[in-house]
Write an enzyme that holds these catalytic residues in place. Structure first.
Site: not given
Ligand code: BGC
Length: 739
Positions: A261-265
């Protein structure tokens, strides 16, 4: 490790250890208890899972990664090595031009070499996976991440996707490469209004035709990882989009690597209103296909309960965990957990002269000459040159996403020019890069002391201006180095005003009013609106954020050591109101030219032209290359044939010139309306002085097909136009049929 050993390792792991493999945290969690206290509390990740986390992001350095690797392996019951991943998007220590500049090279071969160097530099510093290539197609320069993308065209971006994956991974087995992680899947570049983290909505045909191809090209080139994007696509967050991640990526394209996933997504699924809580978000993301949860508390707090409560099958966790272990094993980490990390090599290899030389060569080719009235460039060695402007003596030439690079390693424009021009060069700063304190404060991470460092007080600003005018008066020609502040482009750098800052415009106008010839050098991470100053200057040299060797490359072009050869990979608008403005728009029923309607009732603006200021593919050289004699071998081809065509280029100048020949086409009648032009092939060739060259292309008929609204590629018979030229507008047109 043998496959059966890997299988039994997986069988031996506890559920908590497996969940740990699926978590990625950043350096502050591991380096010291004091620093990690805040973020751990904030994220609420149990200490046990911090210890067990399978990968660490953006920690680099041979010594640091070796230390951390030992520390983490000791904490893990099965001593599984962690994977180190980092953003190496256009260089590690030797920084190349930002990707919108790499796109302007139209030279994937050269960019492959650049990424071999970037990979090797990152590897000796202990990194193993790069969050690159970033190949989001974007049509809207208001989006700050335009900086990170090769540009607006799916075919061009696909060529770069392939080149970058190959460059990063080529030396993987000798531990001098990096595993590539293509991003941001999918259609992140289509965020509405160019606003960061916004939604993307589009037809399936548009998605398959214009946005998916570069990611697919990366996957087909063997890319080891894929990063899901932060946006929703047609209402479903990419992070939990099973259709995107499983049906298309895995099943249709055969991807069997790791998806992150991307950052915190994963956590943001709750913010989107797509998941109710941690458990729900964890279930939806894992089920859709996300193997690693980057920097969010969700997998750490949600997965174990889901399995224990029987809501999620352990097979799902095993499956994701196995892919991560497999990647570690493929990279040889079980045998050598330090991978390529070597303090000795790091000191020797990073930023070495050969790497810098390549960075200079790439930056030479990335520079786009947009205007050169009366051949004011190159500068003559006898001219008195005033170098003025806030970027003249500025080392911040690497742009926002070169997080492991150091501006102090950059060659400034001033130092590069003064080596060549000696006493014929004078200098004045003229003004600040930006005087917009409100904008700087709005970035949210600069305190007032830092802002005061960037913005001089009014009295000093006045003195800078006066000094610049005095220096300009004594010169034959003024080189004005202007541009965006580093923080104005890149992630979360969306803007509605794409003009140069007003203080820079004022300086340009005041120097123009002195009657001086002006060469404008622009440093930017996106196409700017240059309409209000284009008439005030004689030459425009778009240099992007040119990287570590930026000053030398700009000097190479200004002094004529090389003839510029960059061509825009993104359209430059006349005004922001035209955005999104891109060359491959669909044919309208009421085109401005050729409609049966006149006057008001055609597709146009009443207060601005439809045309761009500088079109896609545009860029001047010092030689003016003529195109002639476009020949098609056959005027009709079958669906299994290729279209063979040739064009003759003529260089009757004293310059050796690199020229990118571009081939576009239009499908005259189709069951889905097609773009007015679409890039289908290009070749960058070198023309010696006073030489002709025949350039040939062989384009498979299938390349003239398109995707329908079921995501199926189709090729329809009928008549086509083919356009060959030096940019999307300056073309020679021919017709052919597919039968
Ligand atoms: C960006 C990604 C990047 C990640 C890790 C995110 O904010 O969207 O492009 O790879 O951070 O640094």
């Amino acid at each position: 490790m043998k496959q059966e050993d890997l299988n039994s390792l997986l069988n031996d792991l506890s559920l908590t250890e497996k969940v740990g493999q699926l978590i990625q945290l950043s350096g502050e969690f591991f380096q010291s208890k004091d620093i990690s206290f805040g973020p751990i509390q904030k994220l609420g990740i149990p200490d046990k899972l911090v210890d067990l986390s399978g990968s660490i992001m953006n920690v680099t350095g041979a010594a640091e990664t070796q230390k951390l690797q030992k520390q983490q392996m000791a904490k893990q019951p099965h001593h599984i090595p962690v994977l180190f991943m980092a953003d190496v998007i256009y260089g590690f220590k030797t920084i190349f031009p930002v990707p919108i500049g790499l796109g302007a090279t139209w030279n994937p071969k050269l960019i492959k070499q650049a990424f071999m160097v970037a990979a090797n530099e990152a590897a000796v510093s202990g990194n193993q996976v790069c969050f690159a290539p970033m190949v989001d197609v974007t049509h809207d320069p208001r989006w700050g991440r335009t900086l990170e993308s090769p540009g607006e065209d799916p075919y061009l971006n696909s060529c770069f996707a392939k080149a970058i994956v190959e460059g990063l991974q080529e030396q993987l087995s000798s531990k001098k490469g990096q595993a590539a992680c293509v991003k941001h899947y999918a259609a992140y570049g289509a965020v509405e209004s160019g606003r960061e983290y916004n939604l993307a909505d589009m037809s399936i045909s548009n998605l398959f035709q214009n946005y998916l191809p570069p990611y697919r090209a990366a996957v087909e080139s063997g890319c080891k990882m894929v990063m899901a994007s932060l946006n929703t696509l047609n209402g479903v967050p990419a992070t939990a989009n099973k259709w995107l991640l499983t049906d298309i990526l895995k099943k249709q394209w055969g991807f069997n690597g790791v998806i992150i996933s991307d950052y915190a997504s994963v956590y943001e699924l709750i913010k989107h209103g797509f998941a109710a809580d941690n458990e729900d978000a964890a279930y939806k993301a894992l089920n859709a296909g996300i193997d690693i949860d980057m920097k969010s508390p969700v997998y750490a707090n949600g997965l174990q309960e889901l399995v224990e409560n029987g809501k999620l099958s352990i097979n799902k966790i095993d499956d994701a965990c196995m892919r991560i272990l497999q990647l570690k094993n493929d990279m040889g980490l079980f045998e050598n957990p330090f991978f390529g990390a070597s303090k000795k090599e790091e000191a020797k290899y990073n930023l070495n002269p050969a790497n810098r030389k390549l960075a200079r060569e790439v930056a030479d080719e990335a520079i786009v000459l947009l205007k050169n009235e009366q051949h004011v460039l190159p500068l003559s060695s006898t001219e008195k040159v005033a170098l003025i402007g806030p970027y003249s003596n500025e080392k911040s030439l690497i742009g926002m996403w070169a997080v492991h690079g150091d501006p102090n390693d950059c060659i400034t424009i001033r130092s590069a020019l003064s080596t060549a021009l000696g006493n014929n060069l004078s200098y004045a700063q003229g003004t600040d890069i930006t005087r917009d304190k409100k904008m700087l404060a709005g970035l949210g991470f600069l305190d007032s002391a830092q802002i005061d460092q960037i913005v001089s007080d009014d009295e000093i600003e006045k003195q800078h201006h006066q000094a610049a005018i005095a220096v300009a008066k004594k010169a034959d020609i003024v080189v004005l180095a202007v541009g965006e502040n580093t923080f104005e482009s890149g992630e979360a750098g969306s803007k509605t005003n794409l003009h140069l800052p007003q203080n820079q415009i004022n300086l340009i106008k005041d120097i123009h009013n002195l009657g001086k010839k002006i060469v404008l050098v622009i440093i930017s991470g996106r196409p700017l609106v240059l309409t209000d100053i284009v008439q005030d200057v004689d030459a425009i040299v778009e240099s992007w954020f040119p990287g570590t060797e930026g000053g030398n490359a700009i000097a190479d072009v200004l002094l004529g050591k090389v003839s510029p050869s960059g061509k825009l990979s993104m359209t430059f608008p006349i005004t922001e109101g035209q955005e999104p403005l891109y060359y491959s728009q669909l044919s309208t029923g009421r085109p401005q030219k050729g409609s049966q309607h006149t006057g008001r009732f055609v597709s146009r603006y009443i207060d601005a032209p439809n045309e761009p200021l500088f079109p896609f593919g545009y860029g001047l050289g010092y030689a003016d290359i003529q195109y002639r004699d476009v020949q098609l071998e056959h005027s009709s081809i079958s669906k299994s044939d290729s279209l063979h065509l040739s064009v003759e280029l003529v260089n009757d100048s004293p310059w050796e010139q690199k020229e990118t020949v571009q081939v576009y086409f239009h499908d005259n009648v189709a069951s889905i309306v097609q773009p007015v032009k679409r890039l289908v092939a290009f070749k960058k060739v070198t023309l010696p002085t006073q030489a002709n060259k025949k350039v040939t292309f062989s384009i498979p008929a299938t390349d003239f097909g398109f995707f329908d609204n079921h995501g199926q590629k189709i090729l329809e018979e009928g008549s086509f136009q083919i356009f060959v030229g030096s940019n999307v507008n300056d073309v020679i047109t021919k017709t052919f049929r597919i039968v």
